[in-house]
Scaffold this motif. Structure first.
Motif, PDB file in Angstrom:
ATOM      1  N   LEU A 244       7.756 -11.690   3.599  1.00 53.15           N
ATOM      2  CA  LEU A 244       8.123 -11.114   2.324  1.00 53.15           C
ATOM      3  C   LEU A 244       8.554 -12.168   1.249  1.00 53.15           C
ATOM      4  CD1 LEU A 244       9.909  -7.549   2.701  1.00 53.15           C
ATOM      5  CD2 LEU A 244       7.486  -7.899   1.827  1.00 53.15           C
ATOM      6  N   VAL A 247       5.216 -13.880   0.351  1.00 48.58           N
ATOM      7  CA  VAL A 247       4.339 -13.090  -0.367  1.00 48.58           C
ATOM      8  C   VAL A 247       5.024 -12.832  -1.764  1.00 48.58           C
ATOM      9  CG1 VAL A 247       3.706 -10.504  -0.898  1.00 48.58           C
ATOM     10  CG2 VAL A 247       3.203 -11.641   1.500  1.00 48.58           C
ATOM     11  N   MET A 259      -2.240 -10.470  -3.529  1.00 48.44           N
ATOM     12  CA  MET A 259      -1.078 -10.042  -2.294  1.00 48.44           C
ATOM     13  C   MET A 259      -0.013  -9.639  -2.840  1.00 48.44           C
ATOM     14  SD  MET A 259      -1.527  -9.472   1.019  1.00 48.44           S
ATOM     15  CE  MET A 259      -0.571  -9.186   2.302  1.00 48.44           C
ATOM     16  N   ARG A 260       0.516 -10.455  -3.919  1.00 51.99           N
ATOM     17  CA  ARG A 260       1.961 -10.107  -4.396  1.00 51.99           C
ATOM     18  C   ARG A 260       1.874  -8.616  -5.043  1.00 51.99           C
ATOM     19  NH1 ARG A 260       5.375 -13.300  -8.972  1.00 51.99           N
ATOM     20  NH2 ARG A 260       7.256 -13.460  -8.131  1.00 51.99           N
ATOM     21  N   CYS A 263       1.486  -5.739  -2.745  1.00 48.81           N
ATOM     22  CA  CYS A 263       2.584  -5.376  -1.758  1.00 48.81           C
ATOM     23  C   CYS A 263       3.626  -4.580  -2.841  1.00 48.81           C
ATOM     24  CB  CYS A 263       3.264  -6.646  -1.377  1.00 48.81           C
ATOM     25  SG  CYS A 263       4.544  -6.239  -0.324  1.00 48.81           S
ATOM     26  N   TYR A 266       1.981  -1.349  -3.386  1.00 48.53           N
ATOM     27  CA  TYR A 266       1.960  -0.402  -1.865  1.00 48.53           C
ATOM     28  C   TYR A 266       3.259   0.214  -1.786  1.00 48.53           C
ATOM     29  CZ  TYR A 266       1.271   0.282   2.935  1.00 48.53           C
ATOM     30  OH  TYR A 266       1.416   0.966   4.252  1.00 48.53           O
ATOM     31  N   SER A 274       6.523   3.562   1.638  1.00 49.54           N
ATOM     32  CA  SER A 274       7.823   2.834   1.357  1.00 49.54           C
ATOM     33  C   SER A 274       8.895   3.047   2.627  1.00 49.54           C
ATOM     34  CB  SER A 274       8.513   3.366  -0.065  1.00 49.54           C
ATOM     35  OG  SER A 274       8.787   4.641  -0.182  1.00 49.54           O
ATOM     36  N   PRO A 277       8.293   0.422   5.528  1.00 47.94           N
ATOM     37  CA  PRO A 277       8.856  -0.890   5.468  1.00 47.94           C
ATOM     38  C   PRO A 277      10.322  -0.902   5.417  1.00 47.94           C
ATOM     39  CG  PRO A 277       6.735  -0.582   4.185  1.00 47.94           C
ATOM     40  CD  PRO A 277       7.029   0.840   4.466  1.00 47.94           C
ATOM     41  N   HIS A 294       1.408  -2.011   8.924  1.00 46.31           N
ATOM     42  CA  HIS A 294       1.968  -2.209   7.314  1.00 46.31           C
ATOM     43  C   HIS A 294       1.654  -3.211   6.618  1.00 46.31           C
ATOM     44  CE1 HIS A 294       4.148   1.513   6.759  1.00 46.31           C
ATOM     45  NE2 HIS A 294       4.595   1.474   7.775  1.00 46.31           N
ATOM     46  N   PHE A 295       1.639  -4.524   7.401  1.00 45.48           N
ATOM     47  CA  PHE A 295       1.122  -5.674   6.684  1.00 45.48           C
ATOM     48  C   PHE A 295      -0.136  -5.565   6.330  1.00 45.48           C
ATOM     49  CE2 PHE A 295       0.480 -10.166   5.801  1.00 45.48           C
ATOM     50  CZ  PHE A 295       1.611 -10.491   5.248  1.00 45.48           C
ATOM     51  N   VAL A 298      -1.128  -3.448   3.542  1.00 45.41           N
ATOM     52  CA  VAL A 298      -1.141  -3.860   2.111  1.00 45.41           C
ATOM     53  C   VAL A 298      -2.410  -4.561   1.829  1.00 45.41           C
ATOM     54  CG1 VAL A 298       0.241  -5.544   0.933  1.00 45.41           C
ATOM     55  CG2 VAL A 298       1.347  -3.954   2.202  1.00 45.41           C
ATOM     56  N   SER A 326      -3.529 -12.961   4.232  1.00 47.55           N
ATOM     57  CA  SER A 326      -2.886 -12.086   5.292  1.00 47.55           C
ATOM     58  C   SER A 326      -2.872 -12.302   6.862  1.00 47.55           C
ATOM     59  CB  SER A 326      -3.523 -10.640   5.279  1.00 47.55           C
ATOM     60  OG  SER A 326      -3.388 -10.142   3.890  1.00 47.55           O
TER      61      SER A 326
END
Length: 366
Positions: A244, A247, A259-260, A263, A266, A274, A277, A294-295, A298, A326
């Motif tokens: 995290l 990211v 990606m940020r 995330c 998401y 939510s 995570p 989960h990763f 995203v 990723s």
């Protein structure tokens, strides 16, 4: 916690500064410590739990400390203001890195500004105040802006290095490392206390059936299973904290930017997007596989947003780069999971009876 522990009838609390471990023929026998009135005293016991924090001066003989400092936190206390969402922690995805806000009393909010690198602007010559006002303040929510500026002007600014350190213990008869002295991760997710308390529960369940702790070599061999049993919670939280932070830090790379944002969006979907995570962050779901799922969810979500409604060559290229970013983090997670599996297999082959009893005891109390 210290007061609660000392209230138990079988606990005797003595306070002082431990200066060294007492070792005899490779076995830790106790500690030497200094009291408030400068007396040098010794305390002995069959098992010494070393938990003297991130600045530990006792861990060098008990582990291989490879400490990394990816960034520093700059701390402020904001007064008489309201968070955008009351009674919740807030993560501001700032540039160059995140800013945290969370309530510590009915009238105070702690602010932690992440500053990448090991050096921070000087507080004494005013560089820090200038940095906070010119770089950070414009990114602060409007509800907190005035209080943030007032806290900077007040001058009560603190800094702290953010340390990460993988667990690499030397099994030592008579001693065991715990807490930040043993294992650290980036504090962005606040996982340090979760891992420490989880480790305490694992250790408690291992020690509970024992009646004699005085056979140090046998106890050391028995407690080797502690390092395996702690890994589901510890490796999940440690890996998530590092991922995290990578990211959430700003980057000129369009794929990292996407990606940020993916995330953030998401997590904003709510429900399982939510809850999943958050259950990983809190240690309620200590499954590395869930973290991997989960990763990549995203990543797929981010690529899907890029390709809809109509893909363009530029968006296709960013999507490919997003998958690459990723994968780089995913490879790190795979290495963690692979090491866990190999170490568990090794320990099970060599300590079948001990691990079976430990796991049965651990599950019985969870």
């Amino acid at each position: 916690m210290r007061e609660k522990a000392s209230s138990l009838p079988n606990v005797r609390l003595e306070q002082g500064t431990v200066t060294s471990l007492l070792e005899e023929k490779g076995t830790i026998k106790g500690v030497q410590y200094k009291t408030k009135d400068a007396q040098e005293l010794s305390a002995y016991g069959p098992l010494t739990i070393v938990c003297d924090g991130c600045f530990s001066n006792l861990r060098r003989s008990l582990c291989n400390p490879k400490v990394d400092i990816p960034s520093c936190f700059v701390g402020l206390v904001l007064e008489n203001c309201e968070l955008p969402c009351a009674n919740h922690g807030h993560v501001i995805l700032g540039d160059p890195s995140p800013v945290l806000f969370y309530p510590i009393s009915s009238t105070e909010i702690r602010c932690l500004v992440d500053v990448p690198g090991q050096k921070v602007p000087s507080i004494s010559n005013g560089e820090m105040a200038k940095y906070l006002k010119t770089v950070v303040a414009p990114q602060v929510p409007p509800e907190l802006y005035d209080a943030f500026i007032a806290a900077v002007d007040k001058g009560n600014i603190r800094t702290m290095p953010n340390r990460s350190m993988p667990a690499a213990p030397y099994p030592t008869p008579g001693a065991l490392l715990m807490g930040d002295a043993f294992n650290m991760r980036h504090p962005l997710t606040g996982g340090g206390m979760t891992v420490a308390l989880s480790d305490i529960v694992v250790l408690r369940n291992l020690l509970r059936p024992l009646r004699d702790l005085n056979d140090a070599p046998s106890l050391c061999k028995y407690l080797e299973s502690f390092y395996t049993l702690r890994k589901p919670v510890a490796s999940t939280i440690n890996t998530l904290a590092g991922a995290l932070y990578k990211v959430f830090c700003a980057s000129p790379d369009p794929a990292r930017k996407e990606m940020r944002q993916a995330c953030f969006d998401y997590l904003s979907l709510g429900g399982q997007f939510s809850e999943g995570p958050v259950s990983l962050l809190s240690g309620l779901n200590p499954r590395p596989l869930s973290l991997v799922l989960h990763f990549f969810a995203v990543a797929i979500y981010g690529v899907g947003r890029l390709l809809l409604p109509f893909p363009s060559p530029k968006r296709l290229w960013i999507g490919v780069r997003l998958i690459t970013v990723s994968w780089n983090v995913f490879a790190f997670i795979v290495i963690f999971v692979g090491i866990n599996c190999r170490e568990t297999h090794f320990n099970c082959k060599n300590q079948t009876h001990i691990l079976t009893e430990c796991i049965r005891n651990h599950l019985a109390h969870n």
